[in-house]
Motif scaffolding. Structure first.
Motif, short mmCIF file in Angstrom:
data_model
loop_
_atom_site.label_atom_id
_atom_site.label_comp_id
_atom_site.label_asym_id
_atom_site.label_seq_id
_atom_site.Cartn_x
_atom_site.Cartn_y
_atom_site.Cartn_z
N VAL A 15 0.84 -1.21 0.00
CA VAL A 15 0.00 0.00 0.00
C VAL A 15 0.87 1.25 0.00
O VAL A 15 0.61 2.19 -0.74
CB VAL A 15 -0.97 -0.01 1.20
CG1 VAL A 15 -1.70 1.32 1.32
CG2 VAL A 15 -1.97 -1.15 1.05
N GLN A 16 1.91 1.27 0.82
CA GLN A 16 2.82 2.43 0.88
C GLN A 16 3.46 2.67 -0.47
O GLN A 16 3.51 3.80 -0.96
CB GLN A 16 3.90 2.20 1.94
CG GLN A 16 4.90 3.34 2.05
CD GLN A 16 4.31 4.57 2.71
OE1 GLN A 16 3.80 4.49 3.80
NE2 GLN A 16 4.39 5.71 2.05
N TYR A 18 2.39 1.67 -3.44
CA TYR A 18 1.36 2.06 -4.40
C TYR A 18 0.99 3.53 -4.20
O TYR A 18 0.88 4.29 -5.16
CB TYR A 18 0.12 1.17 -4.23
CG TYR A 18 -0.85 1.28 -5.38
CD1 TYR A 18 -0.77 0.41 -6.45
CD2 TYR A 18 -1.84 2.26 -5.40
CE1 TYR A 18 -1.65 0.50 -7.53
CE2 TYR A 18 -2.73 2.36 -6.46
CZ TYR A 18 -2.63 1.48 -7.51
OH TYR A 18 -3.49 1.59 -8.56
N TYR A 19 0.81 3.93 -2.96
CA TYR A 19 0.45 5.31 -2.63
C TYR A 19 1.53 6.28 -3.12
O TYR A 19 1.24 7.32 -3.68
CB TYR A 19 0.26 5.44 -1.12
CG TYR A 19 -0.24 6.79 -0.67
CD1 TYR A 19 -1.61 7.06 -0.64
CD2 TYR A 19 0.62 7.79 -0.27
CE1 TYR A 19 -2.09 8.28 -0.22
CE2 TYR A 19 0.15 9.02 0.15
CZ TYR A 19 -1.20 9.26 0.17
OH TYR A 19 -1.67 10.48 0.58
N ALA A 28 -5.93 9.58 -5.89
CA ALA A 28 -5.93 9.27 -4.46
C ALA A 28 -7.33 9.45 -3.88
O ALA A 28 -7.79 8.62 -3.10
CB ALA A 28 -4.94 10.17 -3.73
N TYR A 32 -9.58 6.45 -2.26
CA TYR A 32 -10.06 6.61 -0.89
C TYR A 32 -11.57 6.37 -0.82
O TYR A 32 -12.05 5.62 0.04
CB TYR A 32 -9.71 8.00 -0.37
CG TYR A 32 -10.20 8.26 1.03
CD1 TYR A 32 -9.53 7.71 2.12
CD2 TYR A 32 -11.31 9.05 1.27
CE1 TYR A 32 -9.97 7.95 3.42
CE2 TYR A 32 -11.76 9.28 2.56
CZ TYR A 32 -11.09 8.73 3.63
OH TYR A 32 -11.52 8.96 4.91
N THR A 66 -8.81 1.49 -8.81
CA THR A 66 -9.02 0.73 -7.58
C THR A 66 -8.88 -0.76 -7.85
O THR A 66 -8.30 -1.49 -7.04
CB THR A 66 -10.41 1.04 -7.00
OG1 THR A 66 -10.55 2.46 -6.88
CG2 THR A 66 -10.60 0.40 -5.65
N PHE A 69 -5.28 -1.54 -8.02
CA PHE A 69 -4.75 -1.55 -6.66
C PHE A 69 -5.03 -2.90 -6.00
O PHE A 69 -4.13 -3.52 -5.42
CB PHE A 69 -5.38 -0.41 -5.85
CG PHE A 69 -5.10 -0.46 -4.38
CD1 PHE A 69 -3.88 -0.04 -3.89
CD2 PHE A 69 -6.05 -0.95 -3.49
CE1 PHE A 69 -3.62 -0.08 -2.53
CE2 PHE A 69 -5.80 -1.00 -2.14
CZ PHE A 69 -4.57 -0.57 -1.65
N SER A 85 -5.49 -3.63 3.71
CA SER A 85 -5.06 -2.66 2.69
C SER A 85 -5.90 -1.39 2.75
O SER A 85 -5.37 -0.29 2.60
CB SER A 85 -5.12 -3.27 1.29
OG SER A 85 -6.46 -3.47 0.88
N PHE A 89 -4.24 2.22 3.49
CA PHE A 89 -4.40 3.32 2.53
C PHE A 89 -5.10 4.51 3.18
O PHE A 89 -4.67 5.65 3.02
CB PHE A 89 -5.19 2.87 1.29
CG PHE A 89 -5.25 3.92 0.23
CD1 PHE A 89 -4.26 3.98 -0.74
CD2 PHE A 89 -6.24 4.88 0.22
CE1 PHE A 89 -4.28 4.97 -1.71
CE2 PHE A 89 -6.28 5.88 -0.76
CZ PHE A 89 -5.29 5.92 -1.72
N ASN A 90 -6.17 4.25 3.92
CA ASN A 90 -6.91 5.34 4.56
C ASN A 90 -6.05 6.09 5.56
O ASN A 90 -6.14 7.31 5.67
CB ASN A 90 -8.19 4.82 5.22
CG ASN A 90 -9.24 4.44 4.19
OD1 ASN A 90 -9.07 4.66 2.99
ND2 ASN A 90 -10.32 3.87 4.65
N TYR A 93 -3.78 8.34 3.52
CA TYR A 93 -4.58 9.41 2.91
C TYR A 93 -5.01 10.44 3.96
O TYR A 93 -4.89 11.64 3.73
CB TYR A 93 -5.81 8.79 2.23
CG TYR A 93 -6.69 9.80 1.52
CD1 TYR A 93 -6.46 10.12 0.20
CD2 TYR A 93 -7.76 10.40 2.18
CE1 TYR A 93 -7.27 11.02 -0.47
CE2 TYR A 93 -8.57 11.30 1.52
CZ TYR A 93 -8.33 11.62 0.20
OH TYR A 93 -9.13 12.52 -0.45
#
Length: 172
Positions: A15-16, A18-19, A28, A32, A66, A69, A85, A89-90, A93
């Motif tokens: 996740v990190q 990908y972000y 983003a 979210y 998404t 992802f 995940s 991600f949240n 964000y």
């Protein structure tokens, strides 16, 4: 079945990464929203009653970004991996309240170290933010860099300096 710490750490690392590769704040924002809806699908299912989340309905309306992802979760694409995940991600964000889309123009491709140095200086000027950098290679700038965002403009290119010199010489 409870996932081991290694599997959750793998999900969080994915996740990190990908972000950090997201190209703009709109992507983003969309991720979210989609992931929050996916989380709601899990929360509405009553596990005590043996109810399973209606993932078919939830996935039907997800954006292509998404779905990409989620595809990257590979072996962790079960309920627990998806929820881990979404949580990861949240957290990323929600902890970065300022999103800045930046166009970085240079005469030649920049190394990762050069980009990091430039963006660190940008962050010092405008404060902590999540930067979504679109790199543009434009040989006409001859050298240096130009940074453009919605609220900031910084031009330290040779082409601009030459134009300023020419204007100053012609002015006198």
């Amino acid at each position: 079945m409870v996932k081991d710490g290694k599997a959750i750490t793998t999900v969080e690392a994915y996740v990190q990464a990908y972000y950090n590769r997201l190209t703009d704040s709109k992507t983003a924002d969309r991720l979210y929203l989609d992931l929050s809806q996916l989380k709601d699908a899990f929360n509405h299912a009553d596990a005590a009653e043996g109810e399973k989340p209606n993932l078919d309905l939830a996935v039907k309306y997800l954006a292509p970004e998404t779905l990409l992802f989620l595809e990257g979760l590979q072996d962790n694409l079960d309920n627990e991996g998806i929820l881990a995940s979404v949580k990861a991600f949240n957290e990323l964000y929600e902890n970065k309240k300022v999103f800045v889309n930046v166009k970085l123009t240079s005469a030649v491709p920049l190394t990762a170290e050069q980009k990091t140095r430039i963006m660190d200086k940008m962050e010092k000027r405008i404060g902590e933010a999540t930067f979504f950098v679109k790199e543009v290679v434009d040989p006409s700038v001859m050298g240096g860099v130009r940074l453009e965002s919605e609220n900031h403009y910084f031009d330290n290119t040779i082409a601009t300096k030459l134009k300023e010199m020419k204007r100053h010489i012609l002015k006198d």
